[in-house]
Design an enzyme around this catalytic site. Structure first.
Site, PDB file in Angstrom:
ATOM      1  N   LYS B  79       0.830  -1.123  -0.136  1.00  0.00           N
ATOM      2  CA  LYS B  79       0.077   0.148  -0.079  1.00  0.00           C
ATOM      3  C   LYS B  79       0.891   1.184  -0.064  1.00  0.00           C
ATOM      4  O   LYS B  79       1.818   1.095   0.680  1.00  0.00           O
ATOM      5  CB  LYS B  79      -0.931   0.001   1.130  1.00  0.00           C
ATOM      6  CG  LYS B  79      -1.916   1.129   1.349  1.00  0.00           C
ATOM      7  CD  LYS B  79      -2.903   0.870   2.521  1.00  0.00           C
ATOM      8  CE  LYS B  79      -3.766   2.027   2.706  1.00  0.00           C
ATOM      9  NZ  LYS B  79      -4.613   2.013   3.854  1.00  0.00           N
ATOM     10  N   SER B 154      -9.690   2.119   3.124  1.00  0.00           N
ATOM     11  CA  SER B 154      -8.846   3.114   2.124  1.00  0.00           C
ATOM     12  C   SER B 154      -7.906   2.056   1.273  1.00  0.00           C
ATOM     13  O   SER B 154      -7.425   2.401   0.438  1.00  0.00           O
ATOM     14  CB  SER B 154      -8.223   3.753   3.068  1.00  0.00           C
ATOM     15  OG  SER B 154      -7.229   3.109   3.760  1.00  0.00           O
ATOM     16  N   SER B 178      -9.965  -0.072   7.043  1.00  0.00           N
ATOM     17  CA  SER B 178      -9.333   0.050   5.957  1.00  0.00           C
ATOM     18  C   SER B 178      -8.853  -1.132   5.244  1.00  0.00           C
ATOM     19  O   SER B 178      -8.201  -1.121   4.173  1.00  0.00           O
ATOM     20  CB  SER B 178      -8.155   1.047   6.082  1.00  0.00           C
ATOM     21  OG  SER B 178      -8.986   2.337   5.911  1.00  0.00           O
TER      22      SER B 178
END
Lengths: 90, 492
Positions: B79, B154, B178
């Site tokens: 990420k 997210s 997330s």
């Protein structure tokens, strides 16, 4: 909430359009969080942290950090190995 | 139908072991061409150009090292909020344009130590603030099951890439859901470890009392493997716990006899999509069939969780994001004096959701409002934490939906931040309480969108929730499904 004043505290300048939009959206959120008001929390300890960890110490030993030039490589503006910012004092 | 491409850590390792000398370059090149094909439609990787694979190919030793680690030769997607040395770390924000990480995050260093190849920058909501991945400066991620729908957020890029088979596994981060929510929206597995289980050194902080790094994978066994590699004390993060890391893979079996699982009534209330409830209820029945005892429990402060979370998370974010002022790294807009430069830089390069949260967080911490908002929220956080302490005296883990709905349509909630926040009701509680949570696929809606089962466990009991998730996964075949916009469907 005065969105422009709070934004200034946070070092953010807002356009008129943003200020109008955020004012409405954030007021909506603040109205919602009033949900917490009726709860009686007078005798409740606050939780700052989910763990009971306190005072985590380590030996005070010197260790190498990142190389200076590698850190400075990300500077938007640098001179003589220093970060450049606009003049503060005349 | 059996998968044609290795889409799990286990399958990738097996393919490598068959012909170690030749297979790694061809496996990597093949994966790169799958990303080339899928990424324009899904947008799960930021600035993907395949160059990293070329670089990885140049750097790999085709001879397996003696004593190879559990991830030897396995590419792991990262990420965009985690630092990987010599790679950009944008946090999906324009304010970090041009930034190159001078160091590895501890989790990345540990992946490398286990033999893994960190591969790609996975898209996300800007600074991990969002539940749809629409708040990315690099464009939204699309759901591999239906491109008109969001991937969740997210960690939307991580979940979409793993579900689409264009990442073997990934590291995401979870501050209020997330990892778990995008995993549920995309039909893969996501684990939020307990607070303190995994080091955050090198993770760009959003809300420091809530953030955790964790795996996004196709199977529960892969999540156990990844957690094994990244968990444990790190001297560079004083919030990482100095407690032994158990053998997570050893706990995986096929039965749930002797386990008592709780259903919190508040997570099955009105307002949950009936299709989600139906799928989760069926998963509960399956767990009962596998030998678990199911009991009803109560978490009475659940209804206060979203308000509590958005006060605490934004307060912490307003402090953490003060560092982005254009002085030491990232983009800068010139000004007459430093203050003018900070204001212009932040105004120009932060996106709208980040600005909203910084303003809200600054407000709840400001003089005259601190006690009414922030301190009150911290006290309610105590009540939420105590709710969990009480139910975990009665049972080993909880079974709940991950989210009240399946993946939203793109644009459906973007104009109404409060509606967006309310969708996080079932995931923020674990972060507030510091406990662990696992999301596993448990079915599909009639329109073909994935549904996730959430398994919540007490702090540091990841082994238990992985055991439950694995047994459930083995008894069903949801994880074997491949989406229409993923590698299996697209690559020839």
């Amino acid at each position: 909430m005065d969105v422009r004043y709070v934004a200034h505290l946070a070092r953010l300048s807002l356009t008129d359009e943003e200020a109008g939009l955020f004012q409405g959206q954030l007021q909506h959120v603040l109205d919602y969080v009033q949900e917490l008001s009726p709860l009686n929390v007078a005798d409740v300890e606050p939780t700052a942290h989910a763990l009971p960890l306190q005072n985590v110490f380590r030996a005070d030993e010197a260790a190498p950090g990142l190389p200076h030039e590698q850190v400075m490589a990300n500077a938007p503006q640098a001179r003589n190995g220093l970060f450049m910012v606009p003049r503060i004092l005349e | 139908m059996a998968a044609r491409f290795p889409s799990t850590i286990a399958a990738w390792r097996q393919a490598l072991e068959a012909k170690p000398r030749h297979n790694l370059p061809s496996l990597l090149a093949n994966l790169a061409s799958a990303i080339d094909r899928c990424n324009p439609g899904l947008n799960c990787y930021i600035d993907w150009d395949g160059g990293e694979v070329q670089k990885a190919l140049g750097g790999i030793d085709p001879e397996p090292r003696p004593g190879a680690g559990p991830l030897e030769g396995v590419p792991i997607g990262i990420k965009d909020v985690l630092n990987v040395k010599d790679q950009p770390c944008h946090c999906a924000s324009r304010i970090l344009e041009g930034y190159i990480s001078p160091y590895d995050a501890t989790v990345v260093a540990r992946l490398r130590r286990a033999g893994a190849i960190p591969l790609g920058r996975l898209n996300m909501d800007e600074f991990a603030m969002g539940s749809t991945n629409e708040n990315s400066a690099y464009g939204p991620v699309r759901n591999p099951w239906n491109k008109d729908h969001v991937a969740g957020g997210s960690s939307g890029g991580a979940a979409a890439a793993v579900a689409a088979g264009v990442a073997v596994a990934a590291l995401g981060t979870d501050t209020g859901g997330s990892i778990r929510q995008p995993a549920a929206f995309c039909g893969c597995v996501g684990l939020k470890p307990s607070y303190g289980r995994v080091s955050r050194y090198g993770l760009t902080a959003f809300a420091s009392s809530l953030d955790q790094v964790g795996p996004v994978t196709r199977t529960v066994a892969d999540a156990a493997t990844l957690l094994q590699c990244i968990a444990g004390r790190d001297p560079l993060d004083t919030t990482s716990l100095d407690v032994p890391v158990p053998d997570y893979t050893a706990a995986l079996g096929s039965e749930l006899g002797g386990l008592k699982l709780g259903l919190p009534a508040e997570y099955f209330a009105d307002g949950v999509d009936p299709e989600v409830t139906r799928a989760v209820r069926a998963a509960i029945d399956e767990c009962r069939r596998l030998g678990a005892e199911i009991i009803e429990v109560q978490l009475p402060h659940t209804r206060y969780a979203v308000a509590t979370y958005y006060i605490i998370a934004t307060a912490e974010a307003s402090a953490n994001l003060a560092r982005f002022d254009g002085v030491r790294y990232g983009a800068r807009v010139a000004g007459q004096d430093p203050l003018d430069s900070y204001q212009r830089t932040r105004a120009t390069y932060f996106g709208p959701e980040v600005k909203r949260r910084i303003i809200l967080g600054t407000y709840v911490l400001s003089s005259g409002y601190h006690d009414a908002y922030y301190l009150r929220a911290q006290k309610v956080r105590t009540l939420i934490r105590q709710d969990f302490e009480r139910v975990f005296d009665q049972c080993d883990a909880l079974l709940t939906p991950v989210a009240p709905t399946t993946a939203y349509r793109l644009g459906e909630r973007i104009d109404d931040p409060l509606q967006m926040y309310l969708g996080d009701i079932f995931t923020v509680t674990a972060n507030l309480a510091g406990i662990c949570g696992l999301s596993v696929p448990c079915g599909f809606s009639t329109t073909g969108l994935p549904i996730g089962l959430q398994i919540l466990g007490p702090a540091l009991r990841e082994a238990t929730i992985l055991q439950i998730g694995h047994a459930y996964e083995q008894a069903t075949n949801w994880s074997a499904q491949h989406p229409p916009h993923g590698r299996e469907a697209i690559q020839s």
